[in-house]
Structures are given as C-alpha cells and as structure tokens.
Design a protein around this motif. Structure first.
Motif, PDB file in Angstrom:
ATOM      1  N   ARG A 247      41.303  42.700  33.337  1.00 22.64           N
ATOM      2  CA  ARG A 247      41.467  41.261  33.156  1.00 22.64           C
ATOM      3  C   ARG A 247      41.392  40.844  31.685  1.00 22.64           C
ATOM      4  NH1 ARG A 247      38.458  36.747  32.533  1.00 22.64           N
ATOM      5  NH2 ARG A 247      39.287  34.848  33.519  1.00 22.64           N
TER       6      ARG A 247
ATOM      7  N   HIS B  68      54.030  38.990  31.191  1.00 20.29           N
ATOM      8  CA  HIS B  68      52.839  39.830  31.228  1.00 20.29           C
ATOM      9  C   HIS B  68      51.839  39.362  30.169  1.00 20.29           C
ATOM     10  CE1 HIS B  68      54.845  42.610  33.954  1.00 20.29           C
ATOM     11  NE2 HIS B  68      55.895  42.559  33.156  1.00 20.29           N
TER      12      HIS B  68
ATOM     13  N   GLU C 295      44.573  32.364  37.376  1.00 25.78           N
ATOM     14  CA  GLU C 295      44.264  33.792  37.454  1.00 25.78           C
ATOM     15  C   GLU C 295      45.452  34.537  38.072  1.00 25.78           C
ATOM     16  OE1 GLU C 295      41.914  35.613  36.378  1.00 25.78           O
ATOM     17  OE2 GLU C 295      40.252  34.259  35.904  1.00 25.78           O
TER      18      GLU C 295
ATOM     19  N   ASP D  19      47.467  38.526  38.390  1.00 28.69           N
ATOM     20  CA  ASP D  19      47.377  39.985  38.227  1.00 28.69           C
ATOM     21  C   ASP D  19      48.559  40.439  37.376  1.00 28.69           C
ATOM     22  OD1 ASP D  19      46.795  42.646  38.422  1.00 28.69           O
ATOM     23  OD2 ASP D  19      47.562  42.872  40.467  1.00 28.69           O
ATOM     24  N   ASN D  20      48.536  40.062  36.095  1.00 29.34           N
ATOM     25  CA  ASN D  20      49.695  40.316  35.225  1.00 29.34           C
ATOM     26  C   ASN D  20      49.290  40.865  33.859  1.00 29.34           C
ATOM     27  OD1 ASN D  20      48.479  37.992  34.196  1.00 29.34           O
ATOM     28  ND2 ASN D  20      50.419  37.030  33.650  1.00 29.34           N
ATOM     29  N   HIS D  21      48.107  41.464  33.777  1.00 29.82           N
ATOM     30  CA  HIS D  21      47.594  41.873  32.472  1.00 29.82           C
ATOM     31  C   HIS D  21      48.187  43.197  32.006  1.00 29.82           C
ATOM     32  CE1 HIS D  21      44.578  38.989  33.922  1.00 29.82           C
ATOM     33  NE2 HIS D  21      44.494  38.659  32.661  1.00 29.82           N
TER      34      HIS D  21
END
Length: 281
Positions: free
Chosen positions: A28, A70, A86, A88-90
C-alpha cells in the motif's frame, strides 16, 4: 537489512545521507528506494520516514501518483467524482543494480512495475557535493523511459480533479517541527505564494536548518513547485500540473533537482548564492 540494501553518502568524509535500495514495506505504500535520514553537516536530520500524518512519505525520492492508473506514490488514489479512494493499484520501484557506487554518489537502474508489468525503466544519478563548512548539496537526476509498446502518461490528483494537488516527481518530506518552516523563493514569501510557482529555486527554513531546491535544467525549471508547510513540510516537483504528461514508447522524461542542505536559517541572498554555487551548467 543487509549491507547491499543501503549505502551511505559522505561529504568530506562526513556521513550526510543513507540510501535504502530494497525497503521492506507494505504494498500500500508503493515500495521504492529512498534517502533517509538526510542531515546537515552538523548532523541535524532534515527528512522524515513514514510519519503518522502520511505513512507513504519516504524521505527523499521519486514518486508519481498516477502512471497509467497505477499508484507509485502510496496511500489512497484520487478518483474523479469519488475523491481519495483505497484501490489495489500500487506499483513498486525495483532496484536492479548500480552502474556506479562511490562514497559521494551513485548511478542506479530501476524498474517501475505494476500488476506484473514493467511500465518504466529509470536511471537515477545522485551525488553529494561539498559547498561550504556549513552547507552541502544533493544533486538528484532521474530519467524515466517508457519500455512498453504503447503510450504511457503520468498524472496527478490535480489532473484527476483535485485542485492544487499536482504532486508527482521528485519529492522531499522534510523535518516536522512545532512551527511550520518559512517558505520563500527569489521573489515570493509564504506557502500560498510559492505553491504552484515556477521559481528558479524554493527554500524551506526551519529551526536551525534550511533546504533550497533548484531546478538544474531548463526543462526542470518549467515544472511548477509543489510545497506544503502548514499541514506538513514537503517540497516536490509537478510533472503533471494541469494536464497529464505523455511518454511515448521508447521516449524518456528527464529531470534534475539540486538541493542545498544548510545549517542555520538562510536569508534570500545567502540561499541564492549557494544555489548558484551548487548548480553548474
């Protein structure tokens, strides 16, 4: 941490910065190499790592909130119409090796990877330069090359709909103290006046220390400054101020920022003189 995971930069034999190449961080936070602690010649720390207000602020480095969707900045992603969200693209910046590694600097190769795909390849050149008995300079150049077969663009919360939040690129999270640092440029005073400006240099003056950031190429000087002082002390470049920055296949974006790290609170004249000494043609 093993010896290969970090190195120490020195000026005239004095340690002034530690560079961590393979940090063990949660996904994260968009894991990436960083400099911390960075200190003045007298030993005053002028960076912070993972502060409570922004856990994803990692000393000094390169971070971009939006590379083709991203997140290479860490934390939440600003989504138009939804706000900070939030996702999930880190992404991760992966150290692949040093081309040069000396006591006063290094040349490093990195891969910017997200969702199992390499998007950018970076060459990072960092050098610690002696200036005076009370000041030194960190010369930081990064080159980002699009290694995909298609276009890649760099964005910011500002380009995604959040006014005044065009952060992304070089970023320095500075030392937080009881009082905010004084912000000034060659012709402006205060955070509000300096933020978003295209000044040749910008300074943060704290309690017994001063940082002076200067664009060292014509292209770098065309980027606006992102600056915070009241909320937290931080300075960075704005690669994507109002529009996304396109990087066609095989093309490279290059920026060079030189930061004077000085003991004491410098005035405008002193800051300008040290920048002129630090930034060479």
């Amino acid at each position: 941490m093993t010896p290969n995971d970090s190195l120490v930069l020195r000026v005239a034999g004095r340690p002034v910065a530690r560079y961590v190449t393979r940090p063990e961080l949660p996904v994260r936070l968009s894991p990436r190499p960083y400099l911390h602690p960075v200190t003045t010649l007298s030993g005053t720390a002028v960076t912070e790592l993972g502060p409570a207000d922004h856990l994803h602020h990692l000393g000094v480095g390169v971070a971009v909130p939006d590379v083709e969707g991203h997140n290479f900045w860490g934390g939440r992603t600003f989504v138009r119409g939804r706000g900070s969200t939030e996702l999930d693209n880190h992404g991760t910046q992966r150290h692949t090796g040093f081309q040069l590694r000396d006591p006063d600097g290094f040349v490093q190769e990195l891969r910017w990877v997200a969702a199992g795909r390499e998007l950018l390849r970076e060459r990072r050149t960092v050098t610690a330069l002696a200036l005076t008995d009370t000041a030194w300079a960190l010369d930081f150049t990064f080159s980002l090359t699009n290694v995909t077969q298609g276009p890649v663009s760099l964005g910011s919360p500002a380009t995604n709909g959040r006014p005044g939040a065009a952060y992304g690129g070089f970023f320095w999270r500075a030392r937080k103290e009881d009082e905010p640092p004084h912000v000034f440029t060659p012709d402006r005073d205060g955070e509000e006046q300096a933020h978003g400006s295209r000044a040749d240099w910008l300074a943060l003056a704290g309690s017994g220390w001063t940082l002076v950031f200067a664009g060292a190429t014509d292209t770098t000087r065309r980027d606006a400054w992102f600056v915070r002082a009241a909320e937290y002390p931080g300075v960075g470049s704005s690669l994507a101020l109002q529009e996304r920055l396109p990087v066609p296949p095989g093309e490279t974006v290059v920026r060079r920022i030189v930061t004077v790290v000085a003991d004491g609170r410098l005035g405008r004249g002193e800051a300008g003189a040290l920048v002129r000494k630090a930034v060479t043609p």
